[in-house]
Structures are given as structure tokens and as C-alpha cells.
Design an enzyme around this catalytic site. Structure first.
Site, PDB file in Angstrom:
ATOM      1  N   ARG A 176       0.853  -1.191   0.000  1.00 24.69           N
ATOM      2  CA  ARG A 176       0.000   0.000   0.000  1.00 24.69           C
ATOM      3  C   ARG A 176       0.893   1.247   0.000  1.00 24.69           C
ATOM      4  O   ARG A 176       1.738   1.404   0.887  1.00 24.69           O
ATOM      5  CB  ARG A 176      -0.895   0.002   1.245  1.00 24.69           C
ATOM      6  CG  ARG A 176      -1.688   1.259   1.398  1.00 24.69           C
ATOM      7  CD  ARG A 176      -2.664   1.250   2.569  1.00 24.69           C
ATOM      8  NE  ARG A 176      -3.273   2.564   2.615  1.00 24.69           N
ATOM      9  CZ  ARG A 176      -3.268   3.369   3.678  1.00 24.69           C
ATOM     10  NH1 ARG A 176      -2.763   2.983   4.824  1.00 24.69           N
ATOM     11  NH2 ARG A 176      -3.813   4.561   3.602  1.00 24.69           N
ATOM     12  N   HIS A 221      -2.869  10.945   0.588  1.00 26.50           N
ATOM     13  CA  HIS A 221      -2.340  10.714   1.937  1.00 26.50           C
ATOM     14  C   HIS A 221      -1.619  11.991   2.383  1.00 26.50           C
ATOM     15  O   HIS A 221      -0.429  11.997   2.654  1.00 26.50           O
ATOM     16  CB  HIS A 221      -1.409   9.494   1.941  1.00 26.50           C
ATOM     17  CG  HIS A 221      -1.141   8.900   3.298  1.00 26.50           C
ATOM     18  ND1 HIS A 221      -1.235   7.547   3.570  1.00 26.50           N
ATOM     19  CD2 HIS A 221      -0.754   9.464   4.452  1.00 26.50           C
ATOM     20  CE1 HIS A 221      -0.912   7.315   4.841  1.00 26.50           C
ATOM     21  NE2 HIS A 221      -0.619   8.454   5.393  1.00 26.50           N
ATOM     22  N   GLU A 262      -7.344   8.433   6.220  1.00 27.88           N
ATOM     23  CA  GLU A 262      -7.625   9.110   7.483  1.00 27.88           C
ATOM     24  C   GLU A 262      -8.089  10.560   7.335  1.00 27.88           C
ATOM     25  O   GLU A 262      -7.387  11.493   7.733  1.00 27.88           O
ATOM     26  CB  GLU A 262      -6.381   9.071   8.376  1.00 27.88           C
ATOM     27  CG  GLU A 262      -5.853   7.669   8.609  1.00 27.88           C
ATOM     28  CD  GLU A 262      -4.752   7.613   9.660  1.00 27.88           C
ATOM     29  OE1 GLU A 262      -4.253   8.668  10.073  1.00 27.88           O
ATOM     30  OE2 GLU A 262      -4.389   6.500  10.083  1.00 27.88           O
ATOM     31  N   ASN A 303      -7.410   1.761   9.924  1.00 26.82           N
ATOM     32  CA  ASN A 303      -6.102   1.972  10.531  1.00 26.82           C
ATOM     33  C   ASN A 303      -6.303   1.950  12.029  1.00 26.82           C
ATOM     34  O   ASN A 303      -7.070   2.750  12.575  1.00 26.82           O
ATOM     35  CB  ASN A 303      -5.507   3.323  10.123  1.00 26.82           C
ATOM     36  CG  ASN A 303      -5.070   3.341   8.667  1.00 26.82           C
ATOM     37  OD1 ASN A 303      -5.159   2.320   7.980  1.00 26.82           O
ATOM     38  ND2 ASN A 303      -4.598   4.480   8.210  1.00 26.82           N
ATOM     39  N   TYR A 324      -4.371   1.791  15.840  1.00 23.33           N
ATOM     40  CA  TYR A 324      -3.162   1.845  16.664  1.00 23.33           C
ATOM     41  C   TYR A 324      -3.459   1.676  18.143  1.00 23.33           C
ATOM     42  O   TYR A 324      -2.735   1.003  18.854  1.00 23.33           O
ATOM     43  CB  TYR A 324      -2.425   3.170  16.434  1.00 23.33           C
ATOM     44  CG  TYR A 324      -1.804   3.224  15.062  1.00 23.33           C
ATOM     45  CD1 TYR A 324      -0.563   2.659  14.826  1.00 23.33           C
ATOM     46  CD2 TYR A 324      -2.490   3.791  13.979  1.00 23.33           C
ATOM     47  CE1 TYR A 324       0.002   2.665  13.560  1.00 23.33           C
ATOM     48  CE2 TYR A 324      -1.927   3.806  12.711  1.00 23.33           C
ATOM     49  CZ  TYR A 324      -0.686   3.234  12.509  1.00 23.33           C
ATOM     50  OH  TYR A 324      -0.136   3.223  11.253  1.00 23.33           O
ATOM     51  N   GLU A 335      -3.558  -0.253   8.170  1.00 27.98           N
ATOM     52  CA  GLU A 335      -2.372   0.129   8.951  1.00 27.98           C
ATOM     53  C   GLU A 335      -2.522  -0.422  10.357  1.00 27.98           C
ATOM     54  O   GLU A 335      -3.594  -0.322  10.964  1.00 27.98           O
ATOM     55  CB  GLU A 335      -2.230   1.653   9.096  1.00 27.98           C
ATOM     56  CG  GLU A 335      -1.731   2.362   7.879  1.00 27.98           C
ATOM     57  CD  GLU A 335      -1.593   3.870   8.084  1.00 27.98           C
ATOM     58  OE1 GLU A 335      -1.365   4.325   9.232  1.00 27.98           O
ATOM     59  OE2 GLU A 335      -1.716   4.592   7.086  1.00 27.98           O
TER      60      GLU A 335
HETATM   61  C1  FCB Z   1      -1.263   7.135  10.621  1.00 25.12           C
HETATM   62  C2  FCB Z   1      -0.857   7.662   9.280  1.00 25.12           C
HETATM   63  C3  FCB Z   1       0.481   7.176   8.799  1.00 25.12           C
HETATM   64  C4  FCB Z   1       1.485   7.065   9.931  1.00 25.12           C
HETATM   65  C5  FCB Z   1       0.897   6.319  11.101  1.00 25.12           C
HETATM   66  C6  FCB Z   1       1.841   6.126  12.261  1.00 25.12           C
HETATM   67  O1  FCB Z   1      -2.108   8.044  11.239  1.00 25.12           O
HETATM   68  O2  FCB Z   1      -1.798   7.289   8.310  1.00 25.12           O
HETATM   69  O3  FCB Z   1       0.909   8.022   7.779  1.00 25.12           O
HETATM   70  O4  FCB Z   1       1.981   8.289  10.265  1.00 25.12           O
HETATM   71  O5  FCB Z   1      -0.245   6.967  11.547  1.00 25.12           O
END
Ligand code: FCB
Length: 460
Positions: free
Chosen positions: A84, A127, A172, A301, A303, A360
Site C-alpha cells: 500500500r 495521503h 484518514e 487503521n 493503533y 495500517e
Molecule cells: C497514521 C498515518 C500514517 C502514519 C501512522 C503512524 O495516522 O496514516 O501516515 O503516520 O499513523
């Protein structure tokens, strides 16, 4: 013949499950003045004193623009089925009124290289590296941008369309609008909530228009969008905290999920929002129908999560974030993998039956090279725990088609510059030497086995 005991220890992913890695143009390419590229808002922002740690810029980054053959070879070695990456808009539209066909040449070379190794591209159209000339005209807060975005998307579909099976309209939009125009932490660095919500609306609208165009053009392949979703949990059972978590959820997640997947903005928040930013008169008739065009998949995405309390300060959200004491990554983000499982379940139960991709997931850690190696066990533990959560979702019938680690390489982490390392591959920014970390070899095993062990060390 694999013994039952060993089979039992492994959590197998379905055949055809897509393993990948992700990057973004400004974070890795460098070569900001080559091939006639114009300036992007991140060139401007990173050169503005105080905006990016240590004044770092993406001028050189990982020099991927020149080193892509080496990087693609490394991906082939890793064994990923998909890569990607995103397209730099200022390479194609460097200045007002000027289109450069050659702006796609780099991506054509990249696609050829990927094709050579049988790695499927997943292309993100936007992006975050908006051409500066467009920002000068109001950027995402000016509705005109939708037409410009469409022009760029159409050019990308026409030029690269026959080689791209997976298109992602936006990465995002929450960050592009709220961090960029509201909190001022990302380019263009504005602190104006009205503009932030306008920007969010135009990002969404441009997504819907691009999906519509893609269908009209009759291109093969799938199209969807990637959202950063951060589940919000209440710090206590106190109804005020529960309400606060619900507001945080609307702000971070539902403001994007609801219009795309249900064709409505969350009504519970509109009154409060209008008190703070004025009427939502930038939402015009028909917009929500456009935004909610059927998509082929949703990119997630993930985290971390947030934990919040009610905080009566008269602000729009009236929430305050609470530290839980759990382990955090180098970004300060709590490691909480079960929130990924909960999120995937919720998406499928409350929103959509379209296939999901984790576009992500990953962790920053302060990696160091020791004797030519990088021992990043925290990253391995993080990825392992999240893959287990993903696997549980699939095992219970969830339609998750693929998983992309953020990121292939250490790279320019936006306002943190090069101080945060997310890569499976370490980058020495002075020499541009790349060193695969332990997590690279670990992920290579996961891909080869199409499975994760019960414990992370079982894939080593
Ligand atoms: C996300 C972004 C990516 C990267 C990660 C850690 O928010 O999409 O570009 O910075 O975080």
C-alpha cells in the site's frame, strides 16, 4: 505431515488472506524538487519553525524515489502479497492550471517493479500531501477542491487503473481535517474548528464523487476508503463519563463512519457542534447521498484506543483523556489489542457487511542497531497481539481480507519528523542503509506460515 500438537499451537489465516505493508508518498519518497514536482503543504509546514521536531523535512526522507528497486526487492524477500502506497498530488499538478503527465512516471516504474515480483498494489490517492497552490485557495475548506481532487483521481484511474486492483480514496480524513485545520498539529497548521468541519465534509464529498466516477469509468478493481478508528472507552461507569466517551466516539470515529456507511451525520452531536462552529450550511442537498456511495471495502487503521472522562470546560467535546497505566508505545499510545477486536466486531454488527482490511497497524519503538542487528521485541509483541485479535474476529465469521503493517521502512513521522521509528526495516538516514529488524524476519515467518503462533516467539 504436521503434527496435531503443532497445528493446534498456530492460528491459521484463511487461504488468500492478504499480507502487506504500507507507506505514504511524503513520508518516504524525498526528491521533492525532482521531476517537476511542486510544493506540498507538508513542504511548507515542515519548513515553518516549530512545527516539526528538530525542523525535519521530507526533502530526502528514505530516498525511496531513487531506491524503490531495492525497497521492492526487500518486500519480495519479506513475502508480502500487497504493498500500500500513496500518490503525490504535487507531482502531477505542480502549480495552478498545470498538469504534468510525467508526474505519474515514478508510479508507473514502481508498479512495473511490483508486478515483476507479483506484489499487488493498493493505491491511496490522497495521503495528506496537498499541493500548496490548492491550500492557498482555501485547501480542503473550500468546496472547489472537490473538483480538483476528482480531476487528480480521474487522471490516476486513467493512467494506472489497469494495474491497480485496490484503490483507497483517502487516508484518514479525520487527521487531514481535524489535525490539519482544527488542532493545527498537521499541515496546513490551522486552528479553526469551523474550517476543520468544512474540510472534513469536503474530504468525504470528494471520496463519494471519486467512487461514483470510478464506477462510471467501468474500471476493474475495488475501491474504498481508509479511516483511522480509535475506540473511545469511558474511564468509569459514571453516566457523565459514559456520555463523554460517546462524544469522543462521534468526534473520532462516527463523524466519518456514519456519513459513509449510513448516509447521515450523527444527529446527537449536531446541535452541540452548531453552537460552537455555527450552522452546518456547507452540507448541501444530495451531498450525503454522494458520500454514502456503496464501497467495496473499508480500510481500518488501528493503533490504540482512548479512555476519557467528562471534563466541564465549555469546549466542544468536554472530555479529558486518562492514562491507564498500561504499556504504551514510543508515541505514548496505549497498547490495547482487544480494542481492535471490539472495533471490528462493531463495524460488522452496526455498520457494514463489506469486507474489511486493516490498512495500517504497527508500533513505534526507539530502535537501535546493535552489531548490525535491530532487536525490536516490543514491536513483535505488538504485532503478534493485534494479529491474534484479528484472527479471533475472522474465526468468529468476520470478513477481514488483509492486514498491512505500518510501515515497511522507518520514515518521516509527520510532526515528529524522523524521531519515531515504525519500520520493519531500519533506515540510517545519513547513509540510507536499510537494516531489516527482528520484526521483519518475524513477519516473514508469519506470512510464510499464513499463521501466528500462540506466543510471538513461535513464529521466530
Ligand atoms: C497514521 C498515518 C500514517 C502514519 C501512522 C503512524 O495516522 O496514516 O501516515 O503516520 O499513523
Amino acid at each position: 505431515m504436521v503434527s496435531t500438537a503443532i497445528q493446534h499451537r498456530y492460528r491459521k489465516f484463511p487461504d488468500g488472506f492478504v499480507w502487506g505493508t504500507a507507506t505514504a508518498s511524503y513520508q518516504i519518497e524525498g526528491a521533492v524538487s525532482e521531476g517537476g514536482r511542486g510544493a506540498s503543504i507538508w513542504d511548507t509546514f515542515s519548513r515553518t519553525p516549530g512545527k516539526v521536531v528538530s525542523g525535519h523535512t521530507g526533502d530526502v526522507a528514505c530516498d525511496h524515489f531513487h531506491r524503490y528497486p531495492e525497497d521492492v526487492r526487500r518486500m519480495a524477500d519479506l513475502g508480502v502479497q500487497s504493498y500500500r502506497f500513496s500518490l503525490a498530488w504535487p507531482r502531477v499538478y505542480p502549480e495552478k492550471g498545470r498538469k504534468q503527465r510525467e508526474g505519474f512516471d515514478f508510479y508507473k516504474r514502481l508498479l512495473d517493479e511490483l508486478h515483476h515480483y507479483n506484489i499487488q498494489p493498493a493505491v491511496t490517492i490522497y495521503h495528506w500531501d496537498l499541493p500548496q497552490w490548492l491550500e492557498d485557495a482555501g485547501g480542503w475548506s473550500n468546496r472547489e477542491i472537490v473538483n480538483h481532487y476528482l480531476e487528480f483521481a480521474e487522471a490516476a484511474f486513467l493512467t494506472l487503473g489497469d494495474q491497480v486492483p485496490l484503490w483507497i480514496t483517502h487516508n484518514e480524513p479525520w487527521c487531514a481535517s481535524m489535525l490539519g485545520y482544527g488542532l493545527g498539529e498537521h499541515a496546513p497548521g490551522l486552528k479553526d474548528w469551523r474550517r476543520a468541519y468544512r474540510a472534513a465534509h469536503h474530504l468525504l464529498l470528494s471520496h463519494g464523487e471519486a467512487v461514483r466516477l470510478f464506477r462510471q469509468m467501468g474500471l476493474g478493481g475495488d475501491i474504498g476508503i481508509t479511516l483511522n478508528l480509535t475506540p473511545a472507552y469511558a474511564a468509569s461507569g459514571d453516566p457523565a463519563d459514559v456520555e463523554a466517551a460517546s462524544r469522543q466516539d462521534i468526534f473520532a470515529n462516527r463523524w466519518f463512519l456514519d456519513p459513509i456507511l449510513t448516509g447521515r451525520y450523527p444527529s446527537a452531536f449536531i446541535e452541540r457542534l452548531e453552537k460552537h462552529i455555527g450552522p452546518l450550511d456547507f452540507v448541501q442537498d444530495g451531498d450525503l447521498r454522494t458520500i454514502s456511495q456503496p464501497i467495496d471495502f473499508l480500510g481500518v487503521n488501528f493503533y490504540s484506543r482512548s479512555v476519557v472522562q467528562h471534563h466541564a470546560d465549555g469546549s466542544l467535546l468536554e472530555v479529558c483523556h486518562v492514562q491507564t497505566g498500561n504499556k504504551v508505545t514510543d508515541m505514548g499510545w496505549e497498547v490495547y489489542p482487544s480494542a481492535l477486536y471490539d472495533l471490528l466486531k462493531r463495524l460488522q454488527a452496526a455498520y457494514t457487511q463489506v469486507p474489511l482490511y486493516i490498512t495500517e497497524n504497527g508500533a513505534a519503538s526507539p530502535d537501535v542497531v546493535v552489531g548490525g542487528q535491530v532487536h525490536d521485541s516490543d514491536r513483535i509483541e505488538y504485532l503478534h497481539a493485534h494479529l491474534q485479535a484479528a484472527h479471533q474476529f475472522i474465526e468468529e465469521g468476520g470478513d477481514l481480507r488483509g492486514y498491512y503493517v505500518w510501515s515497511l521502512l522507518d520514515n518521516f513521522e509527520w510532526s515528529f519528523g524522523y524521531t519515531k521509528r515504525f519500520g520493519l526495516v531500519y533506515v540510517d538516514y545519513d547513509s540510507q542503509v536499510r537494516i531489516p529488524k527482528d520484526s521483519f524476519y518475524w513477519y516473514q515467518r508469519v506470512i510464510a506460515e499464513n499463521a501466528v503462533g500462540r506466543a510471538a516467539h513461535e513464529n521466530r
